[in-house]
Design a protein around this motif. Structure first.
Motif, mmCIF file in Angstrom:
data_model
loop_
_atom_site.group_PDB
_atom_site.id
_atom_site.type_symbol
_atom_site.label_atom_id
_atom_site.label_comp_id
_atom_site.label_asym_id
_atom_site.label_seq_id
_atom_site.Cartn_x
_atom_site.Cartn_y
_atom_site.Cartn_z
ATOM 1 N N GLY A 199 40.160 50.373 -1.618
ATOM 2 C CA GLY A 199 40.835 50.648 -2.879
ATOM 3 C C GLY A 199 40.299 49.845 -4.045
ATOM 4 N N ASP A 200 39.425 48.876 -3.750
ATOM 5 C CA ASP A 200 38.802 48.061 -4.797
ATOM 6 C C ASP A 200 37.337 48.440 -5.031
ATOM 7 O OD1 ASP A 200 41.132 46.311 -5.092
ATOM 8 O OD2 ASP A 200 40.594 45.568 -3.110
ATOM 9 N N ARG A 201 36.854 49.469 -4.321
ATOM 10 C CA ARG A 201 35.428 49.798 -4.341
ATOM 11 C C ARG A 201 34.907 50.060 -5.749
ATOM 12 N NH1 ARG A 201 35.536 54.104 -1.258
ATOM 13 N NH2 ARG A 201 35.219 52.958 0.682
ATOM 14 N N GLU A 202 35.601 50.891 -6.493
ATOM 15 C CA GLU A 202 35.139 51.249 -7.835
ATOM 16 C C GLU A 202 35.139 50.047 -8.769
ATOM 17 O OE1 GLU A 202 36.493 54.907 -5.780
ATOM 18 O OE2 GLU A 202 37.305 52.880 -6.040
ATOM 19 N N MET A 203 36.157 49.223 -8.665
ATOM 20 C CA MET A 203 36.232 48.037 -9.508
ATOM 21 C C MET A 203 35.105 47.064 -9.182
ATOM 22 S SD MET A 203 39.610 45.650 -10.207
ATOM 23 C CE MET A 203 39.619 44.818 -8.594
ATOM 24 N N LEU A 204 34.819 46.893 -7.901
ATOM 25 C CA LEU A 204 33.734 45.999 -7.487
ATOM 26 C C LEU A 204 32.383 46.543 -7.937
ATOM 27 C CD1 LEU A 204 34.981 45.186 -3.878
ATOM 28 C CD2 LEU A 204 34.919 43.606 -5.810
ATOM 29 N N ALA A 205 32.209 47.863 -7.856
ATOM 30 C CA ALA A 205 30.933 48.474 -8.242
ATOM 31 C C ALA A 205 30.663 48.303 -9.732
ATOM 32 C CB ALA A 205 30.932 49.956 -7.883
ATOM 33 N N MET A 206 31.708 48.215 -10.518
ATOM 34 C CA MET A 206 31.557 48.083 -11.973
ATOM 35 C C MET A 206 31.286 46.646 -12.391
ATOM 36 S SD MET A 206 34.345 49.233 -14.848
ATOM 37 C CE MET A 206 34.003 49.043 -16.605
ATOM 38 N N ALA A 207 31.626 45.696 -11.551
ATOM 39 C CA ALA A 207 31.549 44.280 -11.924
ATOM 40 C C ALA A 207 30.130 43.725 -11.848
ATOM 41 C CB ALA A 207 32.459 43.462 -11.019
ATOM 42 N N GLU A 208 29.827 42.828 -12.767
ATOM 43 C CA GLU A 208 28.543 42.127 -12.710
ATOM 44 C C GLU A 208 28.487 41.194 -11.498
ATOM 45 O OE1 GLU A 208 28.032 40.093 -16.430
ATOM 46 O OE2 GLU A 208 28.480 41.895 -17.609
ATOM 47 N N ILE A 209 29.612 40.605 -11.174
ATOM 48 C CA ILE A 209 29.719 39.728 -9.999
ATOM 49 C C ILE A 209 30.810 40.305 -9.090
ATOM 50 C CG2 ILE A 209 30.160 37.386 -9.156
ATOM 51 C CD1 ILE A 209 29.465 36.375 -11.965
#
Length: 221
Positions: free
Chosen positions: A201-211
Motif C-alpha cells: 500500500g506504500d508502493r506508489e509513495m515509495l516510487a515517487m520519493a527521492e529516498i
C-alpha cells in the motif's frame, strides 16, 4: 498524561517554521507498521470496546472477513469494522477517545528507531507528514504528539448530528490514494524528498520519493 506524551516525543525540538514553507520538500511516513509496531486502528478498536464487546464484534464480522478472502478490498473490510464498532459515536467523544488512546499507548506502539529518524528529519528544512490508511481522526493525536506538519488518512463520514455513520467520506488512503492526498495538500509539483513504508500500500509513495525506505525500521518499544 497528555503532557507526558508530548514530552516523550519532543515535538517542540523541531517546529519547522519557515516563511517559505510552501517550497519545502516533503518527507512522508506511513504509520501502521512503519512508525508503529502493529496496526493502530485495530488496537484502538480493541481498547475502546473492551475484551467482551470486541470479541462480540469480531464474531459479527466473520461473514465480512470471509468475503474479504475473495474481494481483497481493505477499505471495504475497514469500513465494516467502523460500522460495527463506531457507528453512532459522537464526533467529540471519538476525538477525546482517540486523544486518550494516543496518550496511553504511544510508548507501546511507536518504534524508537522510526521516531529517531523522524526527529533527524525534523532538524532539516522539510515538512514531515504522516500518510496512513487508518482513520485520520485516530492517528491525528499521534501526529500532533510527534509535531507532524500534516496527518493524511482515511476520513470517516458523519451524519447531520455529527455521529459516525459507519462509512468513509472518501477513498481508503492506500496505494495511489496516498499520492492523490499528498498532491491535494502540497500541490501537484510537490517534491517528495523521502518516504517510508512497509506494505504494498506504500508502493506508489515509495516510487515517487527521492529516498525510499521500505521496512527500514525494526525497533520495538
Amino acid at each position: 498524561m497528555a503532557q507526558e506524551f508530548t514530552t516523550a516525543l519532543s515535538p517542540s525540538e523541531t517546529a519547522a517554521e519557515d516563511p517559505n514553507g510552501a517550497d519545502l520538500p516533503v518527507v512522508a511516513f506511513d504509520f501502521d507498521g512503519t512508525l508503529t509496531v502493529r496496526d493502530s486502528f485495530t488496537a484502538f478498536l480493541r481498547w475502546r470496546a473492551g475484551p467482551a464487546r470486541y470479541a462480540l464484534g469480531l464474531a459479527r464480522l466473520v461473514p465480512a472477513l470471509i468475503a474479504y478472502v475473495f474481494h481483497r478490498d481493505r477499505g471495504r473490510i475497514k469500513a465494516q469494522a467502523v460500522g460495527e464498532f463506531l457507528k453512532g459515536v459522537p464526533h467529540d467523544r471519538l476525538e477525546a477517545d482517540a486523544r486518550r488512546f494516543a496518550e496511553t499507548h504511544a510508548r507501546k506502539l511507536l518504534r524508537p528507531d522510526a521516531v529517531a529518524a523522524w526527529k533527524r528529519w525534523r532538524t532539516q528544512r522539510v515538512r514531515l507528514v504522516i500518510v496512513t490508511a487508518s482513520p485520520e481522526m485516530t492517528v491525528g493525536p499521534f501526529g500532533r504528539g510527534l509535531g507532524a506538519d500534516a496527518v493524511l488518512g482515511t476520513q470517516l463520514s458523519f451524519d447531520a448530528d455529527n455521529r459516525v455513520l459507519g462509512a468513509f467520506s472518501g477513498p481508503n488512503c492506500r496505494g495511489p490514494e496516498k499520492i492523490v492526498r499528498l498532491k491535494e495538500v502540497f500541490g501537484p509539483e510537490m517534491r517528495l524528498k523521502a518516504a517510508y513504508g512497509d506494505t504494498s500500500g506504500d508502493r506508489e509513495m515509495l516510487a515517487m520519493a527521492e529516498i525510499p525506505g521500505y521496512r527500514v525500521f525494526k525497533g520495538r518499544p
